[in-house]
Design a protein around this motif. Structure first.
Motif, PDB file in Angstrom:
ATOM      1  N   PHE A  39       0.853  -1.186   0.000  1.00  0.00           N
ATOM      2  CA  PHE A  39       0.000   0.000   0.000  1.00  0.00           C
ATOM      3  C   PHE A  39       0.886   1.232   0.000  1.00  0.00           C
ATOM      4  N   CYS A  40       0.314   2.382  -0.355  1.00  0.00           N
ATOM      5  CA  CYS A  40       1.042   3.647  -0.256  1.00  0.00           C
ATOM      6  C   CYS A  40       1.391   3.914   1.209  1.00  0.00           C
ATOM      7  N   GLU A  41       2.521   4.546   1.414  1.00  0.00           N
ATOM      8  CA  GLU A  41       2.943   4.882   2.774  1.00  0.00           C
ATOM      9  C   GLU A  41       1.863   5.696   3.488  1.00  0.00           C
ATOM     10  N   ASN A  46      -2.783   6.456   7.342  1.00  0.00           N
ATOM     11  CA  ASN A  46      -4.187   6.794   7.607  1.00  0.00           C
ATOM     12  C   ASN A  46      -4.955   5.586   8.152  1.00  0.00           C
ATOM     13  N   HIS A  47      -4.671   4.407   7.609  1.00  0.00           N
ATOM     14  CA  HIS A  47      -5.333   3.183   8.068  1.00  0.00           C
ATOM     15  C   HIS A  47      -5.031   2.919   9.547  1.00  0.00           C
ATOM     16  N   LEU A  49      -4.109   5.107  11.818  1.00  0.00           N
ATOM     17  CA  LEU A  49      -4.766   6.139  12.631  1.00  0.00           C
ATOM     18  C   LEU A  49      -6.248   5.834  12.809  1.00  0.00           C
ATOM     19  N   SER A  50      -6.923   5.440  11.747  1.00  0.00           N
ATOM     20  CA  SER A  50      -8.358   5.150  11.858  1.00  0.00           C
ATOM     21  C   SER A  50      -8.593   3.884  12.679  1.00  0.00           C
ATOM     22  N   GLU A  51      -7.716   2.893  12.534  1.00  0.00           N
ATOM     23  CA  GLU A  51      -7.862   1.660  13.309  1.00  0.00           C
ATOM     24  C   GLU A  51      -7.641   1.930  14.798  1.00  0.00           C
ATOM     25  N   SER A  52      -6.670   2.758  15.119  1.00  0.00           N
ATOM     26  CA  SER A  52      -6.371   3.023  16.531  1.00  0.00           C
ATOM     27  C   SER A  52      -7.444   3.893  17.179  1.00  0.00           C
ATOM     28  N   THR A  53      -8.115   4.762  16.423  1.00  0.00           N
ATOM     29  CA  THR A  53      -9.196   5.551  17.017  1.00  0.00           C
ATOM     30  C   THR A  53     -10.456   4.706  17.133  1.00  0.00           C
ATOM     31  N   TYR A  54     -10.617   3.749  16.229  1.00  0.00           N
ATOM     32  CA  TYR A  54     -11.774   2.855  16.270  1.00  0.00           C
ATOM     33  C   TYR A  54     -11.676   1.900  17.460  1.00  0.00           C
ATOM     34  N   LYS A  55     -10.484   1.353  17.668  1.00  0.00           N
ATOM     35  CA  LYS A  55     -10.239   0.431  18.781  1.00  0.00           C
ATOM     36  C   LYS A  55      -9.430   1.173  19.831  1.00  0.00           C
ATOM     37  N   TYR A  57      -8.557   0.565  22.757  1.00  0.00           N
ATOM     38  CA  TYR A  57      -7.631  -0.186  23.616  1.00  0.00           C
ATOM     39  C   TYR A  57      -6.634  -1.009  22.815  1.00  0.00           C
ATOM     40  N   THR A  58      -6.495  -0.714  21.541  1.00  0.00           N
ATOM     41  CA  THR A  58      -5.608  -1.506  20.689  1.00  0.00           C
ATOM     42  C   THR A  58      -4.138  -1.236  21.004  1.00  0.00           C
ATOM     43  N   ASP A  59      -3.305  -2.172  20.611  1.00  0.00           N
ATOM     44  CA  ASP A  59      -1.859  -2.013  20.726  1.00  0.00           C
ATOM     45  C   ASP A  59      -1.391  -1.229  19.503  1.00  0.00           C
ATOM     46  N   TYR A  60      -0.876  -0.036  19.703  1.00  0.00           N
ATOM     47  CA  TYR A  60      -0.479   0.815  18.585  1.00  0.00           C
ATOM     48  C   TYR A  60       0.755   0.293  17.850  1.00  0.00           C
ATOM     49  N   ARG A  61       1.398  -0.728  18.380  1.00  0.00           N
ATOM     50  CA  ARG A  61       2.592  -1.275  17.728  1.00  0.00           C
ATOM     51  C   ARG A  61       2.217  -2.340  16.698  1.00  0.00           C
ATOM     52  N   GLU A  62       0.945  -2.654  16.590  1.00  0.00           N
ATOM     53  CA  GLU A  62       0.479  -3.674  15.661  1.00  0.00           C
ATOM     54  C   GLU A  62      -0.770  -3.176  14.956  1.00  0.00           C
ATOM     55  N   PHE A  63      -0.945  -3.561  13.694  1.00  0.00           N
ATOM     56  CA  PHE A  63      -2.153  -3.179  12.967  1.00  0.00           C
ATOM     57  C   PHE A  63      -2.523  -4.291  11.985  1.00  0.00           C
ATOM     58  N   THR A  64      -3.750  -4.265  11.489  1.00  0.00           N
ATOM     59  CA  THR A  64      -4.212  -5.304  10.567  1.00  0.00           C
ATOM     60  C   THR A  64      -4.127  -4.828   9.123  1.00  0.00           C
ATOM     61  N   CYS A  65      -3.860  -5.760   8.232  1.00  0.00           N
ATOM     62  CA  CYS A  65      -3.850  -5.486   6.799  1.00  0.00           C
ATOM     63  C   CYS A  65      -5.290  -5.199   6.359  1.00  0.00           C
ATOM     64  N   PRO A  66      -5.507  -4.150   5.583  1.00  0.00           N
ATOM     65  CA  PRO A  66      -6.862  -3.841   5.125  1.00  0.00           C
ATOM     66  C   PRO A  66      -7.457  -4.905   4.193  1.00  0.00           C
TER      67      PRO A  66
END
Length: 97
Positions: A39-41, A46-47, A49-55, A57-66
């Motif tokens: 994906f573009c950097e 943006n993904h 940022l939106s995932e961390s505001t949605y969740k 209590y999420t761990d900001y050091r990990e994210f899911t592939c869209p």
């Protein structure tokens, strides 16, 4: 007047492999995730940022592939430190010629 086979092939390669699946535009600074999706950097930024505001209590050091939802560890230094996809960059240059 129809397109030459080479032009048609170049367009197919571009549309299928050289377009970000988030912004639907040609890659800008393509970054690879652990699952090997690219994906573009800025789109990944943006993904995350939106995932961390949605969740909240999420761990900001990990994210899911869209696309496939596999988790990717965010390196120290953020999205800029994710591996560049040189294959996509090189292929993009060749197709543009």
């Amino acid at each position: 007047m129809s397109a030459t086979p080479g032009t048609k092939l170049a367009q197919e390669i571009h549309d299928e492999f050289l377009v970000c699946k988030i912004c639907l535009e040609a890659y800008k600074s393509p970054k690879s995730l652990n699952c090997l999706h690219t994906f573009c950097e800025q789109c990944i930024e943006n993904h995350i940022l939106s995932e961390s505001t949605y969740k909240k209590y999420t761990d900001y050091r990990e994210f899911t592939c869209p696309l496939c939802r596999k988790r990717t560890q965010l390196p120290i230094g953020g999205v800029k430190k994710l591996p560049d996809n040189f294959l996509v960059s090189s292929l993009s240059e060749i197709v543009q010629r």
